[in-house]
Design a protein around this motif. Structure first.
Motif, PDB file in Angstrom:
ATOM      1  N   LEU A 168       0.746  -1.252   0.028  1.00 30.66           N
ATOM      2  CA  LEU A 168      -0.051   0.010  -0.100  1.00 30.66           C
ATOM      3  C   LEU A 168       0.964   1.341   0.002  1.00 30.66           C
ATOM      4  CD1 LEU A 168      -2.724  -1.107   2.583  1.00 30.66           C
ATOM      5  CD2 LEU A 168      -3.056  -0.427   0.039  1.00 30.66           C
ATOM      6  N   PRO A 169       0.431   2.374  -0.655  1.00 33.76           N
ATOM      7  CA  PRO A 169      -0.829   2.363  -1.579  1.00 33.76           C
ATOM      8  C   PRO A 169      -0.293   1.562  -2.799  1.00 33.76           C
ATOM      9  CG  PRO A 169       0.376   4.570  -1.746  1.00 33.76           C
ATOM     10  CD  PRO A 169       1.198   3.670  -0.616  1.00 33.76           C
ATOM     11  N   ASN A 170      -1.690   1.121  -3.479  1.00 37.56           N
ATOM     12  CA  ASN A 170      -1.495   0.563  -4.812  1.00 37.56           C
ATOM     13  C   ASN A 170      -2.865   0.759  -5.638  1.00 37.56           C
ATOM     14  OD1 ASN A 170      -3.998  -1.485  -4.278  1.00 37.56           O
ATOM     15  ND2 ASN A 170      -2.545  -2.141  -2.598  1.00 37.56           N
TER      16      ASN A 170
ATOM     17  N   GLY B  44      -6.023  -2.455  -5.886  1.00 37.68           N
ATOM     18  CA  GLY B  44      -6.732  -3.484  -4.501  1.00 37.68           C
ATOM     19  C   GLY B  44      -6.587  -4.592  -5.052  1.00 37.68           C
TER      20      GLY B  44
ATOM     21  N   SER C 222      -3.812  14.417  -9.651  1.00 35.72           N
ATOM     22  CA  SER C 222      -5.030  13.851  -9.440  1.00 35.72           C
ATOM     23  C   SER C 222      -5.953  14.217 -10.520  1.00 35.72           C
ATOM     24  CB  SER C 222      -5.628  14.550  -7.856  1.00 35.72           C
ATOM     25  OG  SER C 222      -6.563  14.009  -7.524  1.00 35.72           O
TER      26      SER C 222
ATOM     27  N   HIS D 265     -11.547   2.603  -4.762  1.00 36.96           N
ATOM     28  CA  HIS D 265     -10.181   2.214  -3.930  1.00 36.96           C
ATOM     29  C   HIS D 265      -9.351   3.305  -4.027  1.00 36.96           C
ATOM     30  CE1 HIS D 265      -7.116  -0.403  -2.776  1.00 36.96           C
ATOM     31  NE2 HIS D 265      -6.013   0.151  -3.982  1.00 36.96           N
ATOM     32  N   LEU D 266      -9.311   4.128  -5.210  1.00 38.76           N
ATOM     33  CA  LEU D 266      -8.113   5.320  -5.012  1.00 38.76           C
ATOM     34  C   LEU D 266      -8.701   6.207  -4.150  1.00 38.76           C
ATOM     35  CD1 LEU D 266      -7.467   4.991  -9.055  1.00 38.76           C
ATOM     36  CD2 LEU D 266      -5.830   4.274  -6.985  1.00 38.76           C
TER      37      LEU D 266
ATOM     38  N   GLY E 172     -10.461   6.161  -1.606  1.00 41.05           N
ATOM     39  CA  GLY E 172     -10.289   5.681  -0.196  1.00 41.05           C
ATOM     40  C   GLY E 172      -8.668   5.901   0.281  1.00 41.05           C
ATOM     41  N   GLN E 173      -7.788   6.199  -0.783  1.00 38.23           N
ATOM     42  CA  GLN E 173      -6.384   6.178  -0.447  1.00 38.23           C
ATOM     43  C   GLN E 173      -5.971   7.848  -0.702  1.00 38.23           C
ATOM     44  OE1 GLN E 173      -3.770   2.821  -1.717  1.00 38.23           O
ATOM     45  NE2 GLN E 173      -5.420   2.981  -3.297  1.00 38.23           N
ATOM     46  N   GLY E 174      -7.127   8.610  -0.953  1.00 38.34           N
ATOM     47  CA  GLY E 174      -7.016  10.070  -0.661  1.00 38.34           C
ATOM     48  C   GLY E 174      -6.304  10.527  -2.294  1.00 38.34           C
ATOM     49  N   LEU E 175      -6.140   9.572  -3.210  1.00 40.91           N
ATOM     50  CA  LEU E 175      -5.669  10.053  -4.442  1.00 40.91           C
ATOM     51  C   LEU E 175      -6.317  10.544  -5.355  1.00 40.91           C
ATOM     52  CD1 LEU E 175      -3.484   6.718  -4.692  1.00 40.91           C
ATOM     53  CD2 LEU E 175      -2.616   8.778  -3.773  1.00 40.91           C
TER      54      LEU E 175
END
Length: 345
Positions: free
Chosen positions: A166-168, A171, A299, A317-318, A320-323
């Motif tokens: 992580l991060p990836n 997922g 972004s 998924h992205l 959720g990682q703040g990306l």
């Protein structure tokens, strides 16, 4: 990889995502002095021939899948399965003929299941080792994974274009509960590896950049929607339509509609310049697109293709990682309403 080898590289021709992902693979192999043969068809092959004009190429058609605009992507594929399976069988016959004709030592493909042959090492590149199922049938994902691994049993290696931890990017799709022994992480693959941004002649940094991609008719549906909404905002915008010609000699088609510049396709240095200079970027969460954005430090607002489970999952998924930020297609008008241009208006 000892010695000079003849290597066939073949991406699936469903949009340009699979095609641009093999660009750094082809570039590295060519730099190492290997004989590289590119195999694809249509816009995919046209793009590769334009990007690598000195390399050999062969036509290798696949089934031209069509995605319904009002049904789930998976359900749209089901009636097309006979054609897809027939295309896989044809690819399997063609690759054996090409091996004899060109003395191929290694096959590297992106999501083309028919490209295996006895005695020849073969690599399968995918960002979907674990296949996401639509809501309501998530219980079938483990069974789908086992079936998928059986389909891949003829390949020597499975390459996963993602970070191992992580991060990836993808997922569970590249990080399943049980990773097969022949699978390995090779890191993200971006078409912009080693590319220097070049400003297109007369270009100005746009307030909005829309990167269009993916299967029809949803690519065109989003294009029409963005033209209407960005015209209403009245700010400088660029739409990169993702429509390279099948003829590598054809240049890009550029159209101006009010404040919007629409470009059929562009070279990597120009695309990279727009990505780095744009105020707000809007795109589908296709694997190659988000990979490119992550690696250049940008972004974007991600708009998943409606009914496309993979894109819906990756976008969440992205985010959720703040990306990235995410907006569903039928809410894009309200999402854009709060975004200001470069002048603050």
């Amino acid at each position: 990889m000892a010695g000079i080898k003849t290597i066939l590289v073949s991406p699936l021709e469903w949009g340009l995502g699979h095609t641009v992902r093999v660009v750094p693979v082809i570039a590295r192999l060519a730099e190492q002095g290997h004989r590289v043969i590119m195999a694809s068809d249509g816009r995919s092959l046209g793009f590769l021939r334009l990007r690598f004009p000195r390399l050999e190429w062969v036509k290798m058609p696949f089934y031209p899948v069509h995605y319904s605009g009002n049904r789930h992507f998976l359900f749209s594929l089901i009636p097309q399965l006979p054609g897809i399976l027939q295309a896989i069988r044809k690819n399997r016959l063609q690759i054996r003929s090409l091996i004899k004709e060109h003395s191929i030592d290694l096959i590297i493909c992106d999501n083309r299941y028919g490209l295996t042959a006895p005695g020849i090492p073969s690599v399968f590149i995918t960002n979907q080792l674990w296949l996401k199922a639509p809501r309501g049938i998530h219980w079938g994902e483990w069974l789908g994974y086992r079936i998928h691994l059986r389909l891949l049993r003829g390949f020597s290696e499975i390459w996963l274009p993602d970070f191992p931890g992580l991060p990836n990017i993808s997922g569970i799709q590249t990080h399943p509960p049980q990773l097969p022994a022949k699978a390995r992480y090779i890191g993200p693959l971006s078409r912009f590896e080693g590319v220097v941004p070049v400003k297109p002649e007369g270009a100005v940094p746009p307030d909005f950049l829309v990167l269009l991609s993916g299967p029809e008719p949803q690519r065109s549906i989003l294009e029409e929607l963005m033209i209407r909404l960005l015209s209403e905002k009245g700010k400088p915008a660029v739409l990169l339509r993702g429509l390279p010609s099948a003829d590598p000699e054809s240049g890009p088609v550029i159209e101006q509609t009010g404040c919007i510049t629409m470009i059929s396709h562009a070279g990597d240095p120009h695309i990279l310049w727009y990505m780095m200079e744009a105020g707000t970027i809007i795109c589908r969460p296709g694997n190659s697109t988000v990979t490119d954005l992550i690696l250049v430090g940008r972004s974007a607002i991600l708009i998943p293709t409606p009914g496309h489970t993979e894109q819906e999952y990756v976008a969440g998924h992205l985010a959720g990682q703040g990306l990235f930020d995410v907006c569903v297609q039928d809410k894009i008008e309200s999402c854009l309403a709060n975004i200001r241009g470069r002048d603050g208006s």
